[in-house]
Motif scaffolding. Structure first.
Motif, PDB file in Angstrom:
ATOM      1  N   THR A   1      -0.247  -6.889   5.921  1.00  0.00           N
ATOM      2  CA  THR A   1      -0.992  -6.072   4.922  1.00  0.00           C
ATOM      3  C   THR A   1      -0.055  -4.671   5.016  1.00  0.00           C
ATOM      4  O   THR A   1       0.490  -4.427   5.684  1.00  0.00           O
TER       5      THR A   1
ATOM      6  N   ARG B   1      -3.174   7.897   7.036  1.00  0.00           N
ATOM      7  CA  ARG B   1      -3.819   8.793   6.151  1.00  0.00           C
ATOM      8  C   ARG B   1      -4.189   9.971   6.972  1.00  0.00           C
ATOM      9  O   ARG B   1      -4.307   9.746   8.174  1.00  0.00           O
TER      10      ARG B   1
ATOM     11  N   GLU C   1      -9.867  13.843   5.045  1.00  0.00           N
ATOM     12  CA  GLU C   1     -10.008  14.931   4.193  1.00  0.00           C
ATOM     13  C   GLU C   1     -10.976  16.022   4.924  1.00  0.00           C
ATOM     14  O   GLU C   1     -10.992  17.060   4.297  1.00  0.00           O
TER      15      GLU C   1
ATOM     16  N   GLY D   1     -12.248  -4.230   5.855  1.00  0.00           N
ATOM     17  CA  GLY D   1     -12.710  -3.872   4.459  1.00  0.00           C
ATOM     18  C   GLY D   1     -14.043  -3.263   4.525  1.00  0.00           C
ATOM     19  O   GLY D   1     -14.880  -3.138   3.376  1.00  0.00           O
TER      20      GLY D   1
ATOM     21  N   GLN E   1     -13.567   1.557   4.994  1.00  0.00           N
ATOM     22  CA  GLN E   1     -12.787   2.326   3.900  1.00  0.00           C
ATOM     23  C   GLN E   1     -12.152   3.730   4.479  1.00  0.00           C
ATOM     24  O   GLN E   1     -11.827   4.456   3.756  1.00  0.00           O
ATOM     25  N   ASP E   2     -11.765   3.593   5.845  1.00  0.00           N
ATOM     26  CA  ASP E   2     -10.893   4.338   6.241  1.00  0.00           C
ATOM     27  C   ASP E   2      -9.461   4.441   6.174  1.00  0.00           C
ATOM     28  O   ASP E   2      -8.748   4.912   6.757  1.00  0.00           O
TER      29      ASP E   2
ATOM     30  N   TRP F   1      -7.761   3.932   2.795  1.00  0.00           N
ATOM     31  CA  TRP F   1      -7.184   4.145   1.345  1.00  0.00           C
ATOM     32  C   TRP F   1      -5.867   4.756   1.545  1.00  0.00           C
ATOM     33  O   TRP F   1      -5.944   5.860   2.216  1.00  0.00           O
TER      34      TRP F   1
ATOM     35  N   HIS G   1      -3.444   4.268  -8.383  1.00  0.00           N
ATOM     36  CA  HIS G   1      -4.372   3.169  -8.084  1.00  0.00           C
ATOM     37  C   HIS G   1      -4.632   3.045  -6.658  1.00  0.00           C
ATOM     38  O   HIS G   1      -3.881   3.005  -5.599  1.00  0.00           O
ATOM     39  N   ARG G   2      -5.891   3.183  -6.229  1.00  0.00           N
ATOM     40  CA  ARG G   2      -6.582   3.039  -4.811  1.00  0.00           C
ATOM     41  C   ARG G   2      -6.412   1.645  -4.222  1.00  0.00           C
ATOM     42  O   ARG G   2      -6.536   0.803  -4.809  1.00  0.00           O
TER      43      ARG G   2
ATOM     44  N   ARG H   1      -7.050  -0.462  -0.504  1.00  0.00           N
ATOM     45  CA  ARG H   1      -7.705  -0.603   0.754  1.00  0.00           C
ATOM     46  C   ARG H   1      -6.435  -0.991   1.425  1.00  0.00           C
ATOM     47  O   ARG H   1      -6.111  -2.451   1.498  1.00  0.00           O
TER      48      ARG H   1
ATOM     49  N   VAL I   1      -2.113  -6.866   0.426  1.00  0.00           N
ATOM     50  CA  VAL I   1      -1.067  -7.492   1.054  1.00  0.00           C
ATOM     51  C   VAL I   1       0.190  -6.698   0.813  1.00  0.00           C
ATOM     52  O   VAL I   1       0.267  -6.474  -0.448  1.00  0.00           O
TER      53      VAL I   1
ATOM     54  N   TRP J   1      -9.176  12.088 -14.915  1.00  0.00           N
ATOM     55  CA  TRP J   1     -10.194  11.235 -15.387  1.00  0.00           C
ATOM     56  C   TRP J   1      -9.432  10.085 -16.019  1.00  0.00           C
ATOM     57  O   TRP J   1      -8.601  10.371 -16.864  1.00  0.00           O
TER      58      TRP J   1
END
Lengths: 466, 108
Positions: free
Chosen positions: B38, B51, B54, B67, B70-71, B73, B80-81, B83, B88, B104
């Protein structure tokens, strides 16, 4: 075929042991269900399949449960042509008679007559100071790293918390050649007398649990019971370097490690049931709100059935029985002729199986008690919400200064439970913190209301019209 | 962006090490991983960090691996985000561990 147009529409959410058996019952009755799976492959968490190209044997991956895992996987493979299987698909909302899914950026609305929700569980967590450091993982994460990626979460791992999974995962690490520094259990060495009746409902499992503990001790792993976690040590750049606990005698001990697997048994993923407006009831033993179900898995909402660890933590065997029974009940309730016959023939035995599993579940809940008093002792400076680094002190302040005695109100003021995990990992502990600070019973604090989407979506999702 | 700090990789491979190697880029630097890893494992076989929080409490390295939290990302080079625990790692992939500047999405 004219009949196809009027045949009821069934959706199964989840492809673990409950979901696979639910789908199988539907297929046997001649129905073609849609099966929604967030995973890449079927199996769920417990019987998670390793990625293609990995070569470990079933025995190596699933140990004593290898035969069950193999059967579940092969049964699923055999029914693939008879189901509409949608993997890597998130069921993110449930409105009246419709399930909302997202797959690869495409959003679908799927109408149903019956939905069998088998979405499983996540780890139940009691925060400890320092659990936001890199290198602290949920217990389930430690197991997934091993099962799915053949990795240990560190080069010296401490397992802390309580519950049967604590010993299972530590033993799996040991067998796989990882360095297990210690197992630190918050539950007492001898379970409360009330626990035994339930534990003896499945004596072979009780023996297996004791054998795991024996194996760990014999391998020289330090196993401490009745501990109180004090803090996970380390720093914000290099991550975990150790863990301090008070032992059963009250003596503080610090162990060196570079990873901690933390877990307090499991909590059901009840968000979809909540969005379906199913009634919940407070369960005193485990101190949590759970959806009400009848003995066959019917929720209070018509057409919504709940099975597996997503509603009661019965484990994989219980999930298989509950999934099958809920699907048969759904067929029966919708007047499906073949399904009705199967339901009448099989429901009594499935209910008896589930009653045994449920007695064992209660035994486990009493033997491995949710240590709610720890929430009250959590220092004000400790991070309670990992998502947004909100401290226990900030949550207490919302209770004391803003009068938040209800968990959703406390969430609005403190943001605890509002972050990315949507309260999955802090929610139960947050309720205990609020209850203690307000001096009221935890059931009075209520429960975090589920909000759609049940997991974050990307802004560029496009709706696909059916 | 602070200078990257390197520590021994936290994840320890216990088996399945005979898989073919793949090459990817992490924050512009080349890195190697194994086919079937992964993104999270690819990151944690290089160093300690997936990461930064924030909220200023330091580095993060994932938490639940299923999943749910969400820690983990991260982003691809297009912003594009991803997880990391459920994505993979692929040959040639480029992973960015800092959030892209908020823009945006443009109407097509």
């Amino acid at each position: 075929m004219a009949a196809a147009a009027v045949s009821p529409r069934f959706i199964v959410v989840g492809a673990g042991p409950a979901g696979v058996r639910a789908a199988q019952a539907l297929v046997q009755a001649g129905v073609r269900p849609i099966v929604i799976d967030e995973g890449r492959r079927d199996g769920g968490q417990i019987y998670r399949r390793q990625p293609e190209g990995f070569t470990r044997s079933y025995d190596m991956l699933y140990g004593g449960e290898a035969a069950k895992a193999r059967t579940l996987h092969s049964d699923f493979d055999a029914m693939r042509p008879h189901i509409d299987y949608r993997s890597e698909t998130l069921a993110w909302n449930l409105t009246q008679g419709a399930l909302h899914t997202l797959q690869g950026g495409q959003a679908h609305t799927l109408a149903f007559d019956a939905v069998i929700i088998c979405v499983g569980a996540t780890d139940r967590l009691m925060p400890v100071q320092g659990w936001n450091l890199a290198g602290c993982y949920s217990l389930g994460a430690a197991q997934i790293a091993l099962k799915s990626q053949a990795c240990a979460i560190g080069s010296r791992v401490v397992f802390a918390g309580t519950g049967p999974l604590l010993y299972l995962v530590a033993a799996q690490y040991l067998k796989a050649g990882a360095n297990v520094a210690a197992v630190l259990d918050t539950s007492p060495a001898i379970p409360a007398p009330k626990a035994w009746k339930g534990l003896l409902a499945r004596p072979h499992l009780l023996l297996r649990g004791l054998a795991l503990q024996f194996m760990l001790c014999r391998a020289g792993v330090q196993v401490l019971k009745g501990v109180t976690p004090v803090r996970i040590r380390g720093d914000s750049i290099t991550g975990v370097s150790g863990i301090s606990v008070r032992d059963a005698q009250g003596v503080e001990r610090t162990l060196q490690c570079d990873a901690v697997a933390l877990g307090y048994h499991l909590r059901a993923e009840t968000q979809l049931a909540d969005l379906a407006r199913c009634e919940f009831a407070f369960e005193t033993v485990s101190r949590q709100w759970l959806p009400r179900i009848d003995e066959d898995g019917r929720s209070s909402t018509r057409g919504v059935y709940l099975a597996g660890d997503g509603v009661r933590i019965l484990g994989a065997d219980g999930a298989e029985a509950a999934g099958r029974l809920a699907a048969l009940a759904a067929l029966n309730d919708l007047g499906h002729e073949g399904g009705r016959a199967l339901f009448t023939a099989q429901a009594p035995a499935l209910r008896r199986t589930l009653a045994t599993m449920n007695a064992f579940r209660e035994g486990l809940a009493r033997a491995f008690l949710w240590p709610h008093a720890q929430a009250a002792m959590l220092p004000d400076a400790a991070v309670l919400c990992r998502c947004e680094s909100v401290t226990a002190g900030e949550l207490r302040r919302s209770v004391r200064e803003m009068g938040s005695q209800e968990i959703n109100r406390a969430k609005a003021f403190s943001r605890v439970g509002m972050g990315r995990c949507q309260g999955r990992y802090c929610g139960h502990a947050a309720a205990e913190v609020v209850a203690h600070a307000a001096g009221i019973p935890v059931e009075q604090v209520g429960r975090l209301r589920a909000q759609a989407p049940v997991k974050p979506l990307l802004m560029d999702a496009k709706e696909v019209q059916a | 962006m602070p200078a990257p700090v390197h520590f021994p990789p936290p994840f320890v491979r216990l088996a399945e090490t005979g898989r073919p190697a793949i090459q990817l880029r992490i924050d512009g630097a080349s890195a190697s991983a194994l086919e079937g890893d992964t993104v999270l494992v690819a990151l944690l076989s290089q160093g300690q960090r997936v990461r930064d929080s924030e909220f200023g409490d330091g580095v993060r390295a994932g938490f639940c691996l299923m999943g749910a939290c969400q820690d983990c990302w991260v982003w691809d080079e297009m912003g594009h985000r991803l997880r990391a625990c459920s994505t993979v790692a692929r040959e040639g992939m480029s992973i960015v561990t800092q959030p892209p500047e908020a823009t945006w999405p443009q109407q097509q």
